[in-house]
Enzyme design. Structure first.
Site, short mmCIF file in Angstrom:
data_model
loop_
_atom_site.label_atom_id
_atom_site.label_comp_id
_atom_site.label_asym_id
_atom_site.label_seq_id
_atom_site.Cartn_x
_atom_site.Cartn_y
_atom_site.Cartn_z
N GLU A 69 0.87 -1.17 0.00
CA GLU A 69 0.00 0.00 0.00
C GLU A 69 0.91 1.23 0.00
O GLU A 69 1.83 1.32 0.81
CB GLU A 69 -0.92 0.01 1.23
CG GLU A 69 -1.77 1.27 1.35
CD GLU A 69 -2.61 1.55 0.11
OE1 GLU A 69 -3.28 0.63 -0.38
OE2 GLU A 69 -2.58 2.69 -0.39
N GLU A 99 -6.50 1.03 -7.12
CA GLU A 99 -6.66 2.50 -7.15
C GLU A 99 -5.77 3.17 -8.19
O GLU A 99 -5.66 4.39 -8.22
CB GLU A 99 -6.42 3.15 -5.78
CG GLU A 99 -7.39 2.73 -4.70
CD GLU A 99 -6.92 1.48 -3.95
OE1 GLU A 99 -5.70 1.23 -3.93
OE2 GLU A 99 -7.77 0.76 -3.41
N GLU A 148 -7.52 -3.01 -9.84
CA GLU A 148 -8.84 -2.82 -9.28
C GLU A 148 -9.52 -1.79 -10.18
O GLU A 148 -10.16 -2.13 -11.14
CB GLU A 148 -8.75 -2.36 -7.82
CG GLU A 148 -10.10 -2.25 -7.17
CD GLU A 148 -9.98 -1.64 -5.77
OE1 GLU A 148 -10.61 -2.18 -4.86
OE2 GLU A 148 -9.25 -0.63 -5.60
N GLU A 151 -14.94 -5.01 -1.90
CA GLU A 151 -14.79 -4.35 -0.60
C GLU A 151 -15.98 -3.45 -0.25
O GLU A 151 -16.33 -3.32 0.92
CB GLU A 151 -13.49 -3.53 -0.57
CG GLU A 151 -13.45 -2.40 -1.59
CD GLU A 151 -12.10 -1.69 -1.63
OE1 GLU A 151 -11.17 -2.10 -0.92
OE2 GLU A 151 -11.99 -0.72 -2.40
#
Lengths: 716, 716
Positions: free
Chosen positions: B416, B485, B503, B509
């Site tokens: 991340e 993202e 994604e 999610e």
């Protein structure tokens, strides 16, 4: 409910209603801290009982939420005293004393029932003051964005100022000397709409280090120390009230600082001395920085170097290998391109420089233009502008490094980034690896042109973070860094002594771009050099550039002896002999001084100084009894006494003096000099003439038997 | 003088006054190009003789100087035809045919007496069109900055649109289905001022891939292909005239593209088909991308994986090791901190997942929260937010990888970035090295939160450049990338097949964040999946999240069989079984489908499809004769025929059917299903019931002797 809470807290917390005072170790300088009726922090300063900084507010405005500017209560005051002598890895003196009295005021502010804390720490030295904001770890203030810092410096009169305009992207200005009240009028000459690279932010904005002089003969200097993860500060003058206030460099969206507690601002400094020589002696900025964080510093060394550089700066040669107007580094094939024939960093020319530099005892040779990408490096906001690892076809990196090493010198690497920070960081590790592979141990880096990412500035937090990153990564590779166009230094070379130099001011290159005012070198040591050494690149011996670069009509506004003096007056552990071998070969007797002069020192004495007018410095070479003296003047000729009382008593020395000839003049006869040799003792003194834009230099060593026939020095 | 010059040039250069036409290989789709009276390029499109795109302007507006929008002359037209079949490293089919007719118009523009050139290249496929701008190497146009691209798509009617709002920083919206004329009214539900992370730019702005349907039953889709070193395109609708126009993502200073000729824009695509299944069959976007640039692709493999993830997403567990509100990675000492006790990526829990995943044949196990820094990673615009190499104290990276490898699976890395691009790039090499050291071969990366450098956007040129950099650097380390993202894909996975997933849309999610509309999965294959596979993370078996995460009242808007079907209907070489072992253990008979289903295919057939309503797909598993079928519906229950005519003739197969129970319903009874097994041949057909938000799945393999007692499939 809220009122009760506050009252209870106040009763518990407030320890002092009266002003808090802290003085310098010698008692001459005192600072008074208070909170005004709005709860805004206020300080003022006195020197020998006389105000030198009027009551000035402190605080930081936040982008969102309640600002850290008012509503404060004083929770407690802590005091400390410190006296330590430390040894720099390189420097003007063998050791440096760091002696101060400290006062830290812990302030509390109510933010809708939540308490927030800020500490303001003051350190009082005999020659000045440093203050900084600290945000300790706390519950109600962790992440915050600074809209503006509001640190004031309220002047007590319409002082004389030695200033350059506040600017987010360049520091390469000639200085202006005028009264504070005259700054607004004088600013017009800097506002050149044709110069798109300047970002002057205010008609009364100026850069630090800002040298000031009061009518009482007090020298003040406002600057900052230890600027880490923060944007660089300029000053904006309220010229009605003569109050300077901090003005930070914004980022692409206009914000001025992203903070995370625990954290702190850089130190904001006010030097206060009653003698210009003391200003040059000051180690205030270095002392306010953290001690060295590099464990093994054995690989860091002062360096005297030459460079394949001046011929490109003047237009005689070219950085680029071809005349292409654009190159794509992903697909370029130089083999299929026509060389322009004036590429300076070619094997033959570089060898010529290696031969000369090694013969005359230099440590390193900088070679610019060695790498591909120079065809379109400037003015295009090009992202992938250099790869930092691919030599031009005519630069044999392996062979040239081998050749240099066999001759006892190193090549110095050059990394021009063109301001494209991401691109440099992406290639940095490979670039430093390449240096390690071929035995380079120093890099001159450059940041010419607008910063990429677009919207960022040279002196913002983003770029400042980058410069330090480059220094730290270089240290892992045992590489020394000399960054040009990076932000003005704030003493970080104490903490990271592989930062051996910066440009960050108007350097010698401007002598090839139209010239620099002769007073420039009499101001730099008071301003730019306070934060760390400058790679000024002195040593120009041919002042009429058109003699070798016919299309360039620029003149170097300096005599040859002024150029020699700069090796002493502009302290740096990194000194370049910037001119070309063929120009030195015409004046080998004068060149002898450049060969002899040291670049690291056990001691330094400023014998005479006045900003904008003259500086005379004497320095004792590291680990020897040899001294070197340099003197420079501004655009006025003058004769100055030089007493040799800095020498050991009862000892005879031999001195070689390099002086402007009587008919020398920076405009009409810049290369005329006289060399005189004789003996002196500490009781002797001479009068030294300096022509307009001139200067003098001396090399001094203890006399030996070989010198017994030498007569007493006599300057005609 | 200038007029004469132009006339002379025109006589020489103009080759065609009439319109230029190019048709698809089957002749059904045709495009007409022309220059209007202002010299502006204009194109229009017909399908089977009927207009599908009305005359639409083309051009690019520049920041400075004359824009590339008008004043053009046609210099020449070149034509080409291409027909090749290529083999993807992974994909829906074993091979892909790339067959188009090409027309390139070379245009010239006079810029104050200087000629500039632009080529517009059109490629006509049977299922659509791609056009792009190309700027060849030329004298008078090298560096230029795009203010806006003005590529129009003029619609022929008030079509039905399946759209999400144009936004610079998020794509994670539920889709809206309405007429073009209704978009403005429908936009209000997306304009939530409380959601600071959205940057909706216009009341009629929409994202691509944009699916449209005409009243004549033509399916149009507007998207882009091969977006490299360019900002992502959205579309802005002039809803009076029903004309879409390109709207690029700006950078921090509002610019939309920094270009250096020779260069080109991404392809702008219009898919035109008369059947929704053909839209899903289309390989238009992949075909418009460059062939694979990775020489050795042997290390790239389709992957079925589980993850220590859903328990954090739902709030049952935590990514962070402590409850600290802020951590400084330079100084943090986790040993001195109190663990929060709910850190999911702990040795014991990870081993539990490894045991389960390896037992059931998964390839990899993603572990999020393994590394330090999660305490304050979001919402703080923190620059140095992760180091990507330091595990939390309870995650033994060496032991866990060893444990996994011994059990025959790999761990999957998680990076991340929190949008802090510089920080990621600084640590990337070390992070990939760490992966190589411990045997990771795939990374899920994430870009949650505003982009740093501040002012940049997720879909701007700066960030797009970063995403591709990360993919290329990963390839050097033989690492597969699944970026969340990041910008919506444009088929770059053909060129860089280690980009195994993205994604870039609303994923599973959101079922834990309040739920997603049931029609979502019937639209994604028409829109988001056109550019490349999505890591949708299906396989949720417990729809009432509060059962295991009491504070989370969100419901998964799907039946269990709908979840199974997604492994077939949402093509991806990377498929996750996203739920936790304990939830699978309650339905091991249904879980068998997830164990069985393939992730790489030799063939794919869309049996029925209507965007927003239903999709039924059948796929043949790579290198086998096994087939898998999946069907999904929207919020409406429906019964759909499924014919097995895709199977080999004259062969008997065994089929296992996982179907919604008659009383299943995504809101009231989501986990109710019926499993039926029986034999079928290519002549058979069944009727499949799908509950509201439901679906079905089938696994099919050729019958063997072991199946001889099995009866004909009968669906009750």
């Amino acid at each position: 409910m809220r009122k009760i809470f506050l009252t209870a807290f106040a009763a518990f917390a407030v320890t002092a209603a009266a002003s808090e005072v802290v003085k310098s170790p010698d008692g001459n300088l005192s600072l008074t801290f208070d909170l005004n009726e709005q709860g805004t922090p206020v300080y003022s300063m006195e020197y020998k009982g006389k105000a030198v900084v009027n009551p000035s507010k402190l605080g930081v405005e936040l982008k969102t939420g309640k600002s850290l500017t008012d509503g404060f209560r004083l929770l407690r005051t802590t005091r400390d005293t410190f006296d330590e002598t430390w040894t720099p890895v390189w420097g003007e003196t063998k050791t440096i004393r760091n002696n101060y009295n400290e006062m830290a005021v812990r302030l509390a502010q109510d933010d809708n029932g939540k308490e927030r804390y800020m500490i303001i720490r003051f350190r009082m030295y005999n020659d000045g003051m440093g203050l900084r904001y600290e945000w300790p770890k706390q519950e109600n203030l962790t992440y915050f964005v600074i809209k503006e810092e509001h640190t004031q410096f309220a002047m007590t009169g319409d002082h004389k100022a030695y200033w350059i305009p506040g600017d987010y992207d360049t520091q390469e200005y000639d200085y202006c000397v005028c009264r504070l009240s005259e700054i607004r009028d004088e600013m017009h000459k800097y506002l050149n709409p044709e110069n798109a690279s300047t970002t002057v932010f205010s008609p009364t904005g100026v850069q630090t280090a800002l040298q000031l002089k009061t009518d009482d003969g007090i020298y003040l200097n406002i600057h900052e120390a230890a600027c880490v993860n923060y944007s660089t500060m300029s000053l904006n003058l309220d010229d009605k009230n003569l109050v300077f206030e901090s003005w930070l460099t914004p980022d692409a969206v206009g914000d001025k600082g992203y903070m995370m507690a625990p954290c702190k601002s850089p130190w904001r400094t006010v030097m206060v001395v009653d003698n210009a020589c003391k200003a040059l002696d000051s180690k205030l900025i270095l002392n306010l920085n953290e001690p060295c964080k590099i464990e093994d510093t054995s690989w860091i060394h002062p360096t005297k170097y030459m460079g394949v550089w001046w011929e490109m700066i003047t237009g005689k040669g070219s950085w680029a290998y071809t005349n292409a107007t654009a190159v794509n580094l992903d697909s370029i094939n130089y083999a299929a391109m026509k060389p322009n024939g004036i590429h300076s960093a070619n094997n033959e020319n570089v060898k010529r420089y290696i031969d000369f530099a090694s013969k005359h005892g230099f440590d390193e040779l900088l070679v610019e233009g060695w790498n591909i990408g120079w065809e379109d490096w400037i003015g295009n906001m090009k992202d992938y502008v250099f790869d930092f690892v691919t030599p031009n076809p005519d630069f044999d990196i392996e062979a040239l490094n081998k050749y240099a090493h066999e001759k006892g010198i190193k090549l110095m690497m050059h990394h021009e980034t063109s301001g494209s920070l991401r691109n440099y960081e992406r290639h940095m590790e490979a670039a430093y690896d390449l240096m390690n592979k071929y035995g380079y141990d120093a890099v001159k880096s450059g940041y010419v042109g607008p910063i990429i990412p677009r919207g960022e500035h040279h002196y913002g937090q983003w770029a400042n973070n980058h410069y330090l990153y480059a220094i730290k990564q270089a240290a892992k590779h045992k590489i020394m860094v000399n960054a040009h166009e990076a932000t003005r230094p704030t003493g970080l070379c104490r903490t990271y002594p592989n930062l051996v130099g910066n440009e960050s001011a108007r350097g010698t290159e401007y002598q090839a771009f139209g010239g620099t005012l002769p007073h420039h070198v009499t101001i730099l040591p008071f301003t730019r050099l306070q934060g760390g050494p400058m790679d000024y690149t002195p040593g120009i011996f041919c002042m009429d550039i058109s003699k070798f670069a016919p299309n360039n009509t620029s003149k170097v506004n300096s005599t040859l002896c002024n150029q020699l003096a700069l090796y002493v007056t502009l302290y740096s552990p990194l000194q370049m002999a910037a001119d070309m071998p063929e120009n030195y070969e015409r004046y080998m007797d004068a060149f002898q001084f450049i060969k002899d002069v040291a670049v690291d020192w056990d001691d330094s004495k400023y014998l005479a100084a006045e900003p904008g007018e003259y500086i005379i410095a004497a320095r004792k070479a590291k680990g020897t009894d040899n001294w070197f003296v340099g003197g420079v003047t501004n655009g006025d000729a003058r004769t100055m006494p030089v007493a040799f009382d800095f020498l050991d008593k009862d000892r005879k020395y031999v001195v070689t003096v390099y002086a402007d000839a009587k008919d020398a003049d920076y405009e009409t006869n810049p290369e005329k000099y006289v060399i005189t040799k004789g003996t002196v003792t500490s009781k002797d003194a001479v009068k030294m003439y300096m022509a307009r834009g001139g200067g003098f230099a001396m090399s001094i060593y203890p006399a030996t038997d070989a010198d017994k026939g030498l007569k007493k020095l006599k300057i005609k």
